[in-house]
Enzyme design. Structure first.
Site, PDB file in Angstrom:
ATOM      1  N   ASP A   1       0.845  -1.202   0.000  1.00  0.00           N
ATOM      2  CA  ASP A   1       0.000   0.000   0.000  1.00  0.00           C
ATOM      3  C   ASP A   1       0.875   1.245   0.000  1.00  0.00           C
ATOM      4  O   ASP A   1       1.072   1.889   1.032  1.00  0.00           O
ATOM      5  CB  ASP A   1      -0.891  -0.046   1.251  1.00  0.00           C
ATOM      6  CG  ASP A   1      -1.919   1.075   1.264  1.00  0.00           C
ATOM      7  OD1 ASP A   1      -2.189   1.653   0.197  1.00  0.00           O
ATOM      8  OD2 ASP A   1      -2.454   1.349   2.361  1.00  0.00           O
TER       9      ASP A   1
ATOM     10  N   LYS B   1       0.339   3.714  -2.315  1.00  0.00           N
ATOM     11  CA  LYS B   1      -0.496   4.800  -2.853  1.00  0.00           C
ATOM     12  C   LYS B   1       0.323   5.694  -3.790  1.00  0.00           C
ATOM     13  O   LYS B   1       0.519   6.882  -3.540  1.00  0.00           O
ATOM     14  CB  LYS B   1      -1.098   5.634  -1.724  1.00  0.00           C
ATOM     15  CG  LYS B   1      -2.017   4.840  -0.811  1.00  0.00           C
ATOM     16  CD  LYS B   1      -2.748   5.734   0.180  1.00  0.00           C
ATOM     17  CE  LYS B   1      -3.689   4.970   1.079  1.00  0.00           C
ATOM     18  NZ  LYS B   1      -3.014   4.158   2.109  1.00  0.00           N
ATOM     19  N   LEU B   2       0.786   5.107  -4.892  1.00  0.00           N
ATOM     20  CA  LEU B   2       1.662   5.836  -5.810  1.00  0.00           C
ATOM     21  C   LEU B   2       0.917   6.952  -6.531  1.00  0.00           C
ATOM     22  O   LEU B   2      -0.255   6.819  -6.877  1.00  0.00           O
ATOM     23  CB  LEU B   2       2.240   4.874  -6.858  1.00  0.00           C
ATOM     24  CG  LEU B   2       2.979   3.642  -6.354  1.00  0.00           C
ATOM     25  CD1 LEU B   2       3.523   2.844  -7.530  1.00  0.00           C
ATOM     26  CD2 LEU B   2       4.110   4.031  -5.411  1.00  0.00           C
TER      27      LEU B   2
ATOM     28  N   THR C   1       7.345   7.791 -14.221  1.00  0.00           N
ATOM     29  CA  THR C   1       7.895   7.391 -12.913  1.00  0.00           C
ATOM     30  C   THR C   1       7.046   6.292 -12.281  1.00  0.00           C
ATOM     31  O   THR C   1       7.569   5.339 -11.699  1.00  0.00           O
ATOM     32  CB  THR C   1       7.978   8.636 -12.001  1.00  0.00           C
ATOM     33  OG1 THR C   1       8.812   9.590 -12.641  1.00  0.00           O
ATOM     34  CG2 THR C   1       8.537   8.312 -10.638  1.00  0.00           C
TER      35      THR C   1
ATOM     36  N   ARG D   1      -5.317  -0.998  13.374  1.00  0.00           N
ATOM     37  CA  ARG D   1      -5.267  -0.862  14.827  1.00  0.00           C
ATOM     38  C   ARG D   1      -6.153  -1.820  15.627  1.00  0.00           C
ATOM     39  O   ARG D   1      -5.698  -2.323  16.662  1.00  0.00           O
ATOM     40  CB  ARG D   1      -5.520   0.602  15.214  1.00  0.00           C
ATOM     41  CG  ARG D   1      -4.325   1.487  14.844  1.00  0.00           C
ATOM     42  CD  ARG D   1      -4.674   2.959  14.790  1.00  0.00           C
ATOM     43  NE  ARG D   1      -5.436   3.287  13.606  1.00  0.00           N
ATOM     44  CZ  ARG D   1      -5.803   4.514  13.263  1.00  0.00           C
ATOM     45  NH1 ARG D   1      -5.473   5.541  14.033  1.00  0.00           N
ATOM     46  NH2 ARG D   1      -6.477   4.732  12.157  1.00  0.00           N
TER      47      ARG D   1
HETATM   48  O1  C5P Z   1      -5.664   1.213  11.848  1.00  0.00           O
HETATM   49  P1  C5P Z   1      -6.672   1.250  10.734  1.00  0.00           P
HETATM   50  O2  C5P Z   1      -7.609   0.040  10.740  1.00  0.00           O
HETATM   51  O3  C5P Z   1      -7.400   2.565  10.635  1.00  0.00           O
HETATM   52  O4  C5P Z   1      -5.782   1.087   9.417  1.00  0.00           O
HETATM   53  C1  C5P Z   1      -6.299   1.241   8.138  1.00  0.00           C
HETATM   54  C2  C5P Z   1      -5.209   0.992   7.148  1.00  0.00           C
HETATM   55  O5  C5P Z   1      -5.752   1.176   5.846  1.00  0.00           O
HETATM   56  C3  C5P Z   1      -4.025   1.940   7.263  1.00  0.00           C
HETATM   57  O6  C5P Z   1      -2.869   1.171   6.955  1.00  0.00           O
HETATM   58  C4  C5P Z   1      -4.287   2.995   6.197  1.00  0.00           C
HETATM   59  O7  C5P Z   1      -3.096   3.492   5.639  1.00  0.00           O
HETATM   60  C5  C5P Z   1      -5.037   2.193   5.147  1.00  0.00           C
HETATM   61  N1  C5P Z   1      -5.894   2.946   4.249  1.00  0.00           N
HETATM   62  C6  C5P Z   1      -6.907   3.791   4.684  1.00  0.00           C
HETATM   63  N2  C5P Z   1      -7.669   4.475   3.774  1.00  0.00           N
HETATM   64  C7  C5P Z   1      -7.469   4.302   2.480  1.00  0.00           C
HETATM   65  C8  C5P Z   1      -6.464   3.441   2.031  1.00  0.00           C
HETATM   66  C9  C5P Z   1      -5.703   2.761   2.950  1.00  0.00           C
HETATM   67  O8  C5P Z   1      -7.122   3.916   5.872  1.00  0.00           O
HETATM   68  N3  C5P Z   1      -8.267   4.912   1.606  1.00  0.00           N
END
Ligand code: C5P
Length: 236
Positions: A66, A68-69, A75, A212
């Site tokens: 993940d 997110k490029l 590039t 989390r």
């Molecule tokens: O801790 P939590 O459950 O909030 O983590 C969500 C994960 O999903 C994190 O790693 C966050 O970077 C990722 N994420 C997000 N929203 C997005 C894409 C990815 O929260 N649109």
């Protein structure tokens, strides 16, 4: 793979949001055979964690990178080519047309499936307006999903609240991957658009990304298994 063929257990993707490969590996060991799919993002990836993609694959796990490029097309193309050799199952890019097009052309047949991030789940309407967009949040998400489908992107990362509307737009061929998942009773933290695992699956999500609520749980394995049980129940 048809959407219904994904086993309930494999629909949970645990976000390894930890500061070092050693800590991530310790969590992977604690979770053992309960979890089959992991996500590596900025925190772990930039701390040497991208090398875990290979070791997790060797241990039979799938990995979602993940990062997110978002950059100029050339590039992004070169970056996706480099990432393709790692063996990830999913790779995220922001849902900008040039970026999505470059990622899809670079992944070829053997690279990771490309997931487009429409609007981050920590954004609400006010955040979208503050970022200068003239569309509202729902319109922006819908427009980006349509563009992703037209460009041959494999799936969308979206808020669980958007799943029903997005399924209408992208159909059954693209997968919907949803972060912003909170089992009832857990803290939402900085996520503003959250849903329980059961409701997110019932709304049509294919995969749930959970950080989390598992990583910070006193018993991460029990937390993961309880989310998987809720997923199985929602699938009926
Ligand atoms: O801790 P939590 O459950 O909030 O983590 C969500 C994960 O999903 C994190 O790693 C966050 O970077 C990722 N994420 C997000 N929203 C997005 C894409 C990815 O929260 N649109």
């Amino acid at each position: 793979m048809p959407r219904s063929a994904i086993a309930p257990k494999d629909r949970l993707i645990v976000a390894l949001d930890l500061p070092s490969p050693a800590q991530a590996q310790a969590l992977v060991e604690r979770l053992g055979d309960a979890v089959t799919f992991y996500k590596i993002g900025y925190q772990l990836g930039f701390a040497g964690g991208l090398s875990m993609v290979r070791s997790l694959n060797e241990a039979g796990k799938k990995v979602f990178v993940d990062l997110k490029l978002h950059d100029i097309g050339n590039t992004v193309k070169r970056g996706v080519e480099s990432l393709s050799s790692l063996g990830a199952t999913f790779l995220t890019v922001h849902a900008y047309p040039q970026t999505m097009q470059a990622a899809v052309s670079a992944r070829g047949k053997t690279g990771p499936k490309i997931l487009a991030v429409t609007v981050l789940t920590s954004y609400d309407e006010a955040d979208v307006q503050a970022a200068g967009f003239r569309l509202n949040l729902a319109e922006l998400v819908a427009m980006r999903a349509r563009q992703a489908k037209e460009l041959g992107v494999d799936g969308i990362v979206c808020s669980p609240e958007e799943t029903i509307a997005l399924r209408e737009i992208v159909g059954d061929e693209m997968c919907l991957v949803t972060p912003g998942i909170r089992p009832s009773g857990s803290a939402s933290g900085d996520q503003k658009r959250v849903m329980t695992p059961g409701r997110a699956i019932a709304a049509g999500s294919d995969y749930l990304v959970v950080g989390r609520p598992v990583v910070e749980a006193a018993d991460p394995r029990a937390a993961a298994e309880s989310i998987q049980a809720e997923i199985a129940q929602a699938l009926g």
